[in-house]
Motif scaffolding. Structure first.
Motif, PDB file in Angstrom:
ATOM      1  N   VAL A  82       0.831  -1.212   0.000  1.00 22.74           N
ATOM      2  CA  VAL A  82       0.000   0.000   0.000  1.00 22.74           C
ATOM      3  C   VAL A  82       0.862   1.257   0.000  1.00 22.74           C
ATOM      4  O   VAL A  82       0.536   2.252  -0.664  1.00 22.74           O
ATOM      5  N   ASP A  83       1.989   1.227   0.713  1.00 21.69           N
ATOM      6  CA  ASP A  83       2.853   2.415   0.765  1.00 21.69           C
ATOM      7  C   ASP A  83       3.420   2.756  -0.619  1.00 21.69           C
ATOM      8  O   ASP A  83       3.468   3.934  -1.008  1.00 21.69           O
ATOM      9  N   GLN A  84       3.833   1.765  -1.356  1.00 22.99           N
ATOM     10  CA  GLN A  84       4.360   2.025  -2.705  1.00 22.99           C
ATOM     11  C   GLN A  84       3.250   2.497  -3.646  1.00 22.99           C
ATOM     12  O   GLN A  84       3.471   3.364  -4.494  1.00 22.99           O
ATOM     13  N   ILE A  85       2.087   1.919  -3.489  1.00 28.16           N
ATOM     14  CA  ILE A  85       0.952   2.347  -4.317  1.00 28.16           C
ATOM     15  C   ILE A  85       0.602   3.797  -4.016  1.00 28.16           C
ATOM     16  O   ILE A  85       0.346   4.601  -4.917  1.00 28.16           O
TER      17      ILE A  85
ATOM     18  N   VAL B 237      -7.357   8.679  -1.102  1.00 24.37           N
ATOM     19  CA  VAL B 237      -7.517   7.717  -0.007  1.00 24.37           C
ATOM     20  C   VAL B 237      -7.245   6.327  -0.559  1.00 24.37           C
ATOM     21  O   VAL B 237      -7.873   5.906  -1.541  1.00 24.37           O
ATOM     22  N   ILE B 238      -6.291   5.623   0.056  1.00 23.05           N
ATOM     23  CA  ILE B 238      -5.877   4.307  -0.428  1.00 23.05           C
ATOM     24  C   ILE B 238      -5.903   3.334   0.743  1.00 23.05           C
ATOM     25  O   ILE B 238      -5.324   3.607   1.798  1.00 23.05           O
ATOM     26  N   GLN B 239      -6.588   2.207   0.559  1.00 20.97           N
ATOM     27  CA  GLN B 239      -6.663   1.227   1.635  1.00 20.97           C
ATOM     28  C   GLN B 239      -6.883  -0.162   1.055  1.00 20.97           C
ATOM     29  O   GLN B 239      -7.365  -0.313  -0.068  1.00 20.97           O
TER      30      GLN B 239
ATOM     31  N   VAL C  28      -7.072  -3.393  -3.722  1.00 18.11           N
ATOM     32  CA  VAL C  28      -6.873  -2.094  -3.071  1.00 18.11           C
ATOM     33  C   VAL C  28      -7.978  -1.150  -3.530  1.00 18.11           C
ATOM     34  O   VAL C  28      -8.352  -1.136  -4.712  1.00 18.11           O
ATOM     35  N   LEU C  29      -8.493  -0.379  -2.585  1.00 15.85           N
ATOM     36  CA  LEU C  29      -9.507   0.630  -2.889  1.00 15.85           C
ATOM     37  C   LEU C  29      -8.826   1.986  -2.987  1.00 15.85           C
ATOM     38  O   LEU C  29      -8.061   2.371  -2.088  1.00 15.85           O
ATOM     39  N   VAL C  30      -9.080   2.717  -4.053  1.00 17.35           N
ATOM     40  CA  VAL C  30      -8.517   4.058  -4.250  1.00 17.35           C
ATOM     41  C   VAL C  30      -9.682   5.020  -4.455  1.00 17.35           C
ATOM     42  O   VAL C  30     -10.534   4.793  -5.318  1.00 17.35           O
ATOM     43  N   ARG C  31      -9.719   6.086  -3.656  1.00 17.44           N
ATOM     44  CA  ARG C  31     -10.780   7.082  -3.775  1.00 17.44           C
ATOM     45  C   ARG C  31     -10.151   8.450  -4.025  1.00 17.44           C
ATOM     46  O   ARG C  31      -9.313   8.907  -3.245  1.00 17.44           O
ATOM     47  N   VAL C  32     -10.535   9.074  -5.091  1.00 15.62           N
ATOM     48  CA  VAL C  32      -9.985  10.368  -5.493  1.00 15.62           C
ATOM     49  C   VAL C  32     -11.100  11.394  -5.481  1.00 15.62           C
ATOM     50  O   VAL C  32     -12.083  11.259  -6.219  1.00 15.62           O
ATOM     51  N   ALA C  33     -10.980  12.404  -4.662  1.00 14.40           N
ATOM     52  CA  ALA C  33     -12.008  13.448  -4.559  1.00 14.40           C
ATOM     53  C   ALA C  33     -11.681  14.584  -5.533  1.00 14.40           C
ATOM     54  O   ALA C  33     -11.367  15.703  -5.135  1.00 14.40           O
ATOM     55  N   GLN C  34     -11.727  14.283  -6.795  1.00 10.53           N
ATOM     56  CA  GLN C  34     -11.486  15.319  -7.788  1.00 10.53           C
ATOM     57  C   GLN C  34     -12.474  15.138  -8.938  1.00 10.53           C
ATOM     58  O   GLN C  34     -12.887  14.025  -9.268  1.00 10.53           O
TER      59      GLN C  34
END
Length: 308
Positions: free
Chosen positions: A60-63, A75-77, A87-93
């Motif tokens: 997760v850290d490298q991602i 937000v990455i988790q 992995v879940l990636v959420r981008v507020a843009q």
């Protein structure tokens, strides 16, 4: 089938302590919501959400380091079971209207360039604009308020008294506020699934309340000369086994859904677990004591008027 034979619990006698406990939970939940805010899902906040399936266990850290180059603050988790490598990636843009997939594509391209040793095998994305998210938030509030109002009117008409409908509506609002507090405490997002669970638990709570109110109405017709608190207590004791069986079996189902339903349904099932517990509690210690207080206040006022 009787779980407890001939119960004689003094529910109304202990109601003040449980009302104080409810007030403590509600105030604590409101304080959490004011300080930390509700965590809205992409449906309500707007933005892009990706679920990435990697070839092997993702770091997760490298991602995060790779994605920060294209989408700072994402937000990455981890998502799902560790063995699923997701992995879940959420981008507020906001994505440009001409190319809604631009943020998701930029993330995938950056991961292929900076984290190519563990390629993405599969990805899914969900995109919601900020205007749509705001409209959904507004509609969710409207739906909840209209649901409570409709139940208030229905129960008031069915039992021919406003106190019954108001009591059910207060119990439903009580359940929603406590559930939102727990969702904030355990950092669950407010998604469309969670809104569906909140509306479901309001209906479930009201159904439980109506069962008790029906028994109260039957007992009032048979025991007109007895005091109301005694009838209310007896009615709750008479329906206690039914409450334990129906709510207990429902609780088993939603706990199973929470444990084995997967991450997509985790927020929904968590809300339902809290809702079933709190809904059972609110019927006994919020709705019925409110009816007792309401008619007790009217009786006191009538007695004072006759004395005057």
């Amino acid at each position: 089938m009787e779980i407890i034979k001939n119960p004689h619990f003094d529910f109304l006698g202990k109601a003040r302590y449980f009302i104080a406990l409810s007030a403590l939970f509600i105030l604590g939940g409101l304080a959490l919501m004011l300080t930390h805010g509700l965590a809205y899902g992409v449906e309500f906040s707007g933005g892009t959400q990706l679920i990435l399936h990697f070839q092997s266990l993702p770091a997760v850290d490298q991602i995060r380091a790779a994605i920060d180059r294209t989408s700072p603050g994402a937000v990455i988790q981890s998502y799902g079971e560790p063995s699923q490598n997701r992995v879940l990636v959420r981008v507020a843009q906001e994505a440009p209207e001409s190319d809604l997939d631009a943020p998701a594509r930029a993330i995938r391209e950056e991961l292929a360039r900076s984290y190519g040793q563990n390629p993405v095998l599969e990805s899914s994305s969900e995109i919601v604009g900020p205007i749509v998210g705001a409209e959904l938030r507004q509609k969710a509030v409207y739906l909840t308020v209209l649901g409570l109002l409709a139940q208030l009117i229905y129960i008031a008409a069915r039992f021919r008294g406003g106190a019954w409908g108001v009591a059910a509506a207060i119990a439903g609002l009580h359940d929603i506020l406590i559930s939102l507090g727990f969702l904030t405490l355990f950092q669950y997002e407010i998604t469309l699934n969670v809104i569906a669970a909140l509306l479901t638990l309001v209906g479930y709570s009201v159904n439980d309340t109506v069962v008790v109110f029906d028994r109260v109405r039957e007992n009032l017709a048979k025991r007109r000369k007895e005091p109301l608190p005694s009838i209310l207590n007896d009615s709750m004791n008479q329906t206690l086994t039914r409450t334990l069986i129906s709510n207990g079996t429902t609780l088993l189902a939603v706990v199973g859904l929470y444990l084995f339903g997967g991450p997509v349904l985790r927020g929904f099932s968590f809300t339902m677990v809290i809702g079933v517990l709190v809904g059972t509690y609110s019927t006994v210690f919020i709705a019925v004591p409110f009816v007792n207080w309401w008619y007790g206040r009217q009786a006191t006022g009538a007695k004072a008027a006759r004395a005057a």
